[in-house]
Design a protein around this motif. Structure first.
Motif, short mmCIF file in Angstrom:
data_model
loop_
_atom_site.label_atom_id
_atom_site.label_comp_id
_atom_site.label_asym_id
_atom_site.label_seq_id
_atom_site.Cartn_x
_atom_site.Cartn_y
_atom_site.Cartn_z
N ALA A 211 36.48 44.15 38.33
CA ALA A 211 36.96 43.34 39.44
C ALA A 211 35.85 42.44 39.96
O ALA A 211 34.67 42.75 39.79
N GLY A 212 36.23 41.32 40.59
CA GLY A 212 35.25 40.44 41.21
C GLY A 212 34.88 40.95 42.59
O GLY A 212 33.75 41.39 42.82
N LEU A 213 35.84 40.92 43.50
CA LEU A 213 35.61 41.34 44.88
C LEU A 213 36.47 42.55 45.21
O LEU A 213 37.69 42.51 45.02
N LEU A 214 35.85 43.60 45.68
CA LEU A 214 36.58 44.81 46.07
C LEU A 214 36.77 44.83 47.57
O LEU A 214 35.89 44.43 48.33
N LEU A 260 44.19 35.12 51.31
CA LEU A 260 43.90 36.53 51.00
C LEU A 260 44.83 37.02 49.88
O LEU A 260 44.42 37.76 48.99
N GLN A 261 46.10 36.56 49.94
CA GLN A 261 47.04 36.95 48.87
C GLN A 261 46.59 36.40 47.52
O GLN A 261 46.69 37.09 46.50
N GLU A 262 46.07 35.17 47.54
CA GLU A 262 45.59 34.58 46.29
C GLU A 262 44.33 35.29 45.78
O GLU A 262 44.16 35.52 44.59
N LEU A 263 43.46 35.61 46.74
CA LEU A 263 42.18 36.25 46.37
C LEU A 263 42.43 37.65 45.81
O LEU A 263 41.90 38.00 44.75
N PHE A 264 43.24 38.43 46.52
CA PHE A 264 43.53 39.80 46.06
C PHE A 264 44.88 39.77 45.33
O PHE A 264 45.91 40.19 45.86
N ASN A 269 41.10 40.59 41.41
CA ASN A 269 40.64 41.51 42.46
C ASN A 269 41.80 42.41 42.86
O ASN A 269 42.88 41.93 43.15
N PRO A 270 41.58 43.73 42.84
CA PRO A 270 42.69 44.64 43.17
C PRO A 270 43.14 44.47 44.62
O PRO A 270 42.34 44.11 45.48
N ASN A 271 44.43 44.70 44.86
CA ASN A 271 44.97 44.52 46.20
C ASN A 271 45.46 45.83 46.81
O ASN A 271 46.01 45.84 47.89
N ALA A 280 34.25 53.74 46.17
CA ALA A 280 34.05 54.49 44.93
C ALA A 280 34.03 53.54 43.74
O ALA A 280 33.22 53.69 42.83
N SER A 281 34.94 52.54 43.75
CA SER A 281 34.97 51.58 42.64
C SER A 281 33.65 50.82 42.54
O SER A 281 33.14 50.58 41.45
N PHE A 282 33.10 50.46 43.69
CA PHE A 282 31.84 49.71 43.67
C PHE A 282 30.70 50.59 43.16
O PHE A 282 29.90 50.16 42.33
#
Lengths: 447, 317
Positions: A211-214, A260-264, A269-271, A280-282
């Protein structure tokens, strides 16, 4: 956050008190003054109990608070302190309000600055004495002006900020370097537009292979509000909660939620992550960057990932970061003892001077002289996001808003379905406005 | 669970001689002594009961007619305003609905599964102690531990539940984030956590059933199923009534696991009435309004209890 010890007392003070009590029974009261002198601690108010302190630091920063309190307790000028740690969250503020309403509150307590509008107007806090503070070396010039402003109510100082603790981004330096999103000094290049942010996150995702951003928000009572509040302020719009009804720029709000909807999007990027899931993912290197409070620094540092940090990404132009501030307050006392009050002021001033220790938890000291100390510039990655303290956006002032409040929970719940893909951005914003109107409709219980 | 011990029976049992009242002068003397001493024994309980039960109930009712706040704001009498507000408050009805829905979807499995487990263990499976321990052990866990375990089981990304689903080829489920699923997820956790207590009640009841009945039925040619339907289950009727009543009351007061796991979300779909009362009173500082909602809920519990007594009259099995 996890509050392992909802009510724990500082060990050294309890031990001292127990020792004192045992000695009293064994040897008679005559021994007591001698013992106190032996401990090197003057007894404020003459009862030998020392200052009662309430705070909400139960994690890694709680240990640092211990260290700072230990430091100020030592030496001939030391304090006798009785610390109570309570779990952070709505219940902390309920307890503090009840204690203050009862007039037998602790001498000094920690309060999120955003909660002050629910406390000062209702008479739950006593004001600080500026002259006394100045006597102990603390003046308004020592604080960022915006923060100082928020610590006042009707021109009187009701809180002394200890720190600002912004909602920021941490990233894996190695991955970010590979993704080419850093400048020459290893700092994140601020995207500056929604499109650029989407590109940044896509580049990070590709370099990471995950993922890019968590971002963890599911069932969380604050996260969605934090990210929304930052981005909304970046559009230049204001989120007003006057008693006449919510004054919200719905177009700007819809733009933020749509972004935010587009980003996640559930792919780059998981939503659907919750708070601990995102952490934990990071830590398992399944994402390159995480949007979270800087207070997670001690946790993230222990993972061995080469950490970079930046004030929350600037997407809509105006630099702004969602922040709150741990502040010292004097909860209302029925009949305050002047000697204890004086000691409380002296204590607050002494703790401010220990802010460098506090900064190692990740928080940005509010007491500006500390930022100039050589030790602060060496703090990595804290010094990367110091400017976040100047870009601080707190909750809109209202009695029901602030950290751990119903307001943050309602706003976060309104945004959640939009991020999960179960509601449109318009529907989410419509619900936010309705919820704000409902909260404003309620009779104000603190006036 | 009501323990009905009239003062007379207590006094008779207290008599120390098998409880047969004999009008002897000695018994008369001791009887005269007993009465006041009984009062002293009851006093500590009566004081606590008055202080911590009666007084709060009375104080709560008076508070529900005021706009009392947790803070220093003044209090004034508002009549039935709070009740009127509660009747028109959609959040109250939503929360009440959630509580009743939770009660329905937990009470049925908590009675049936407990019965099934007790019957299984009672049939004489090998390793009885292991089954008893395994079925009862979760009940011993404090709520904080239970929710911590299930928080990770339901974790959207790494959780056991979704990993299992994926291994079986199903799409992952938003256990605590999907409005349609969250309450069921909480119910599942609750069943796992508390079924052990009902199981124990059933097991105790099963073990106290007289063997003679089963022997006689077996001699008459009744098979295992026949004995189950015609002897065991009817004999367990009283236990079922007891378990059912206790369970309905326990489920109605659901709060902790929901408060810790979802805080009532997503979108209020799991917020029980007790959490709404807590939110209004302690987070929103509106004690008067919170009291009014509490008493509406109290009235509902009384209605449900009366209905239960009607449906399941207490009778000898």
């Amino acid at each position: 956050m996890t509050g392992a010890h909802p009510r724990r007392r500082d060990r050294f003070t309890v031990d001292r008190r127990r020792f004192l009590r045992l000695s009293l029974t064994a040897s008679g009261a005559a021994l007591a003054p001698g013992l106190l002198a032996g401990c090197g601690a003057p007894a404020p108010g003459g009862d030998g109990l020392g200052l009662k302190i309430w705070d909400l630091f139960s994690g890694g920063d709680g240990l640092l608070m211990d260290e700072m309190m230990d430091t100020v307790s030592g030496g001939p000028e030391g304090f006798t302190l009785d610390r109570t740690i309570l779990e952070w969250g709505p219940s902390y503020y309920t307890k503090l309000a009840m204690a203050a309403a009862g007039g037998r509150a602790p001498d000094v307590a920690v309060l999120h600055l955003s909660r002050m509008p629910g406390y000062a107007p209702g008479g739950l806090l006593d004001p600080f004495d500026m002259e006394l503070l100045a006597e102990f070396g603390v003046t308004r010039e020592d604080f960022p002006p915006a923060l100082w402003e928020r610590a006042q109510w009707e021109g009187t100082l009701y809180a002394v900020p200890l720190d600002t603790h912004p909602f920021i981004v941490f990233y894996d330096l190695d991955v970010a370097e590979r993704a080419g999103v850093l400048d020459g000094e290893g700092r994140l290049i601020q995207p500056g537009s929604p499109g650029a942010m989407l590109e940044t996150s896509a580049a990070l995702a590709e370099a990471q292979g995950g993922a890019g951003l968590l971002f963890g928000h599911v069932t969380d009572p604050a996260q969605n509000w934090r990210i929304f509040n930052a981005l909304y302020a970046q559009t230049g719009a204001t989120f007003g909660l006057p008693e006449s009804g919510p004054a919200i720029d719905t177009d700007a709000a819809v733009r933020v939620v749509s972004f935010l909807q587009e980003l996640f999007d559930g792919r780059t990027n998981p939503n659907h992550l919750d708070y601990f899931g995102a952490l934990a993912s990071f830590t398992e290197s399944r994402g390159a960057m995480i949007a979270v409070g800087e207070w997670e620094l001690p946790t993230l540092r222990s993972t061995g990932i080469r950490l970079g940090a930046a004030p929350f990404v600037n997407v809509f132009g105006e630099p702004a970061v969602a922040t709150d501030s741990h502040s010292y307050v004097l909860p209302r006392q029925e009949s305050p003892d002047p000697a204890r009050r004086r000691e409380a002021h002296r204590y607050v001033a002494a703790m401010l001077r220990q802010s460098l220790t506090w900064a190692s938890a990740g928080h940005i000291p509010a007491y500006q002289p500390v930022l100039a100390e050589p030790g602060y510039a060496d703090l990595d990655p804290q010094s990367f996001y110091t400017e976040a303290g100047d870009l601080a956006v707190l909750d809109p002032p209202a009695w029901f808003a602030g950290s751990g409040s119903l307001f943050q929970d309602r706003m976060s719940q309104a945004i959640q379905p939009a991020l999960l893909g179960n509601a449109s951005a318009e529907a989410a914003v419509g619900r936010m406005v309705r919820e704000c109107a409902d909260l404003l409709d309620q009779p104000n219980p603190v006036r | 669970m009501s323990t009905k011990a009239s003062p007379k029976t207590v006094a008779a049992r207290d008599g120390g001689g098998g409880g047969v009242p004999e009008p002897s002068p000695a018994a008369g003397r001791s009887g005269a002594r007993r009465r006041p001493s009984g009062g002293w024994f009851v006093l500590p309980f009566a004081l606590c009961f008055g202080l911590f039960m009666l007084w709060p109930i009375v104080h709560g009712i008076t508070m529900s007619f005021t706009d009392e706040s947790l803070t220093l704001a003044g209090t004034s009498f508002v009549g039935f305003d709070n009740y009127a507000e509660a009747f028109g408050d959609a959040a109250v009805w939503n929360a009440l609905g959630n509580t009743l829905f939770f009660t329905l979807i937990t009470t049925v499995p908590l009675v049936l599964i407990a019965l099934a487990m007790a019957l299984l263990v009672h049939t004489g499976l090998a390793g009885q102690w292991l089954w008893r321990l395994a079925f009862f052990a979760p009940y011993l866990l404090p709520v904080a531990v239970v929710t911590l375990i299930w928080q990770w089981v339901y974790q959207p990304d790494l959780g056991l539940a979704n990993q299992l689903l994926e291994a079986l080829g199903f799409a992952p489920v938003g256990w605590l984030s999907d409005e349609a699923v969250a309450m069921w997820a909480i119910a599942l956790l609750t069943v796992w956590w508390t079924v052990g207590f009902n199981f124990l009640l059933y097991l105790a009841a099963l073990q106290s059933l007289p063997d003679t009945l089963f022997e006689a039925a077996a001699l008459d040619g009744a098979g295992a199923w026949r004995r189950l339907w015609s002897i065991t289950l009817p004999q367990l009727r009283r236990t079922t009534v007891l378990v059912g009543m206790l369970q309905v009351l326990a489920s109605l007061k659901v709060f902790d696991q929901i408060y810790i796991l979802t805080k009532g979300g997503p979108n209020d779909s799991t917020r029980p009435i007790l959490e709404y009362i807590y939110d209004v009173g302690f987070t929103g500082y509106r004690l008067g309004y919170a009291s009014a909602i509490s008493y509406l809920f109290f009235a509902l519990i009384i209605v449900i209890s009366i209905a239960q007594l009607r449906f399941f009259p207490r009778q000898e099995g």
